[in-house]
Design an enzyme around this catalytic site. Structure first.
Site, mmCIF file in Angstrom:
data_model
loop_
_atom_site.group_PDB
_atom_site.id
_atom_site.type_symbol
_atom_site.label_atom_id
_atom_site.label_comp_id
_atom_site.label_asym_id
_atom_site.label_seq_id
_atom_site.Cartn_x
_atom_site.Cartn_y
_atom_site.Cartn_z
ATOM 1 N N SER A 30 0.874 -1.236 0.021
ATOM 2 C CA SER A 30 0.067 0.094 0.048
ATOM 3 C C SER A 30 0.867 1.230 0.056
ATOM 4 O O SER A 30 0.370 2.112 -0.603
ATOM 5 C CB SER A 30 -0.748 0.061 1.224
ATOM 6 N N SER A 32 4.669 0.894 -0.279
ATOM 7 C CA SER A 32 5.975 0.658 -0.931
ATOM 8 C C SER A 32 6.028 -0.137 -1.993
ATOM 9 O O SER A 32 4.921 -0.717 -2.556
ATOM 10 C CB SER A 32 6.529 -0.320 0.415
ATOM 11 N N ASP A 142 -0.826 -9.609 12.023
ATOM 12 C CA ASP A 142 -1.287 -9.792 10.842
ATOM 13 C C ASP A 142 -0.615 -10.903 10.089
ATOM 14 O O ASP A 142 -0.387 -11.042 8.828
ATOM 15 C CB ASP A 142 -0.944 -8.387 9.901
HETATM 16 N N1 ATP Z 1 11.968 -9.582 1.556
HETATM 17 C C1 ATP Z 1 11.248 -9.812 0.546
HETATM 18 N N2 ATP Z 1 11.697 -10.988 -0.324
HETATM 19 C C2 ATP Z 1 10.848 -11.042 -1.646
HETATM 20 N N3 ATP Z 1 9.692 -10.501 -1.531
HETATM 21 C C3 ATP Z 1 9.360 -9.681 -0.848
HETATM 22 C C4 ATP Z 1 10.074 -9.252 0.436
HETATM 23 N N4 ATP Z 1 9.265 -8.220 0.953
HETATM 24 C C5 ATP Z 1 8.008 -8.045 0.292
HETATM 25 N N5 ATP Z 1 8.289 -8.762 -0.720
HETATM 26 C C6 ATP Z 1 7.121 -8.669 -1.796
HETATM 27 O O1 ATP Z 1 6.706 -7.374 -1.902
HETATM 28 C C7 ATP Z 1 5.504 -7.563 -1.577
HETATM 29 C C8 ATP Z 1 5.147 -5.921 -0.893
HETATM 30 O O2 ATP Z 1 5.595 -6.010 0.058
HETATM 31 P P1 ATP Z 1 5.373 -4.996 1.315
HETATM 32 O O3 ATP Z 1 6.008 -5.341 2.402
HETATM 33 O O4 ATP Z 1 5.985 -3.759 0.664
HETATM 34 O O5 ATP Z 1 3.929 -4.461 1.406
HETATM 35 P P2 ATP Z 1 3.007 -5.612 1.991
HETATM 36 O O6 ATP Z 1 3.135 -5.724 3.478
HETATM 37 O O7 ATP Z 1 2.844 -6.896 1.224
HETATM 38 O O8 ATP Z 1 1.428 -4.671 1.631
HETATM 39 P P3 ATP Z 1 0.870 -3.616 2.738
HETATM 40 O O9 ATP Z 1 1.786 -2.651 2.990
HETATM 41 O O10 ATP Z 1 -0.395 -3.401 2.117
HETATM 42 O O11 ATP Z 1 0.499 -4.751 3.904
HETATM 43 C C9 ATP Z 1 5.058 -8.475 -1.010
HETATM 44 O O12 ATP Z 1 3.459 -8.914 -1.188
HETATM 45 C C10 ATP Z 1 5.730 -9.610 -1.245
HETATM 46 O O13 ATP Z 1 5.342 -10.292 -2.253
#
Ligand code: ATP
Ligand code: SVQ
Length: 301
Positions: A30, A32, A142
């Protein structure tokens, strides 16, 4: 001045975007965007989560960002079971989190193809991660398949601590538990939210045990236990404990899920363990698990 040698696989604490080659986008949140990036000094791959300051300010998510950083730093001493935060930096417009790259994506991607042996293994690694969160007084809030990532060797890496709660002391743990007025707005994802969050706004370590029950249910049969056409109807099913098991649902897994999906958080398996989560480890579903050495992750079919 002689530069301090940096361990081969870790960037030193202070880096900037210029120290990385940014590759493909591996995900969007959301607030990032997550990139696959390579450290130009070590050639090591990282996932770099980039947040736009303007968007954070507009959505009033400053606390979310600083909490995620605080929790990730608390967990960084462990080199497994959690996405590790190697360093952070910023520029005028953005914040950067340099994280372990989970090469095999998230559990949701693979959840419909898990053998019972896989379910046992991944449930065990998630339980060990929750035990470590408990030790560090962290409630995830979560827990869901999308937040359970898989590293290059198919081991669990728990992530997404922006909604997490750090329990400051026993008193707060009590306040998080019974006898406290509604204090938290809804946090988490509808299908996995716990009944107590929907009634009196309490959170406790047992809230993550409810979510664990939902994740184990979904790993066994491929779908979440509480599903409906709207958040309201999902919440109604949760509060009414309205869910059922498919005929072929493994009986021991069923017994475990039934002891986790309990409305009263204090009656959930593991919620009153002197040493969390001994009573879950001792459940019959894990009779084949060697908790001292889980071994290699079984091949995901
Ligand atoms: N360390 C990581 N390694 C690989 N993929 C990742 C990693 N962190 C996040 N991702 C991928 O990027 C996507 C976005 O992650 P991010 O933490 O930015 O947002 P989110 O937590 O999924 O969404 P929100 O902020 O809405 O809860 C995730 O759904 C995941 O698929
Ligand atoms: O908490 C920290 O470690 C530093 C402290 C110094 C600092 O300025 N920041 C950024 C604070 C911040 C957070 C959100 C916005 Cl929208 C703007 C600035 C913090 C920060 C830097 C980089 C990445 C994340 C964070 Cl929270």
């Amino acid at each position: 001045m002689t530069p301090v040698p940096v361990p081969a696989d870790e960037p030193p604490k202070k880096r900037s975007a210029a120290d990385f080659i940014f590759g493909k986008v591996i995900g969007e949140g959301s607030f990032s965007t997550v990139y696959l990036a390579k450290d130009i000094h070590t050639n090591k791959e990282f996932a770099i989560k980039v947040l736009e300051k303007l968007h954070i300010k507009k959505e009033r998510k400053l606390a979310y960002v600083t909490r995620e950083k605080e929790v990730l730093l608390r967990l960084a001493s462990w080199n497994e079971l959690f996405v590790k935060l190697y360093c952070t930096f910023q520029d005028v417009d953005r914040l950067y989190f340099v994280l372990t790259y989970a090469k095999n994506g998230d559990l949701l991607t693979h959840i419909k193809h898990l053998s019972l042996e896989c379910v046992r293994f991944y449930a065990a690694e998630i339980i060990m991660a929750l035990e470590r969160l408990n030790i560090k007084k962290i409630i995830h809030r979560d827990l869901k398949p999308e937040n359970i990532l898989l590293d290059e060797n198919w081991h669990v890496l728990l992530t997404d601590f922006g909604s997490a709660k750090i329990v400051k002391d026993e008193i707060e743990q009590e306040e998080c538990g019974e006898n406290s007025k509604r204090r938290n707005s809804f946090v988490g994802t509808a299908q996995y939210v716990t009944p107590e969050v929907l009634t009196d706004g309490n959170v406790s370590f047992a809230s993550d045990l409810w979510a664990l029950g939902c994740v184990i249910y979904q790993m066994v049969c491929g779908t979440a236990p509480f599903q409906a056409g709207s958040e309201y109807l999902i919440f109604k099913k949760i509060l009414d404990l309205e869910y059922s098991f498919p005929e072929d649902f493994d009986s021991r897994a069923r017994n475990l899920v039934e002891q986790l999906l309990v409305i009263n958080p204090h009656e959930r398996l593991g919620s009153c363990d002197v040493k969390p989560y001994t009573s879950i480890r001792e459940h019959q579903f894990f009779s084949k698990i060697n908790w001292h050495n889980l071994g290699k992750p079984p091949k995901i079919c």
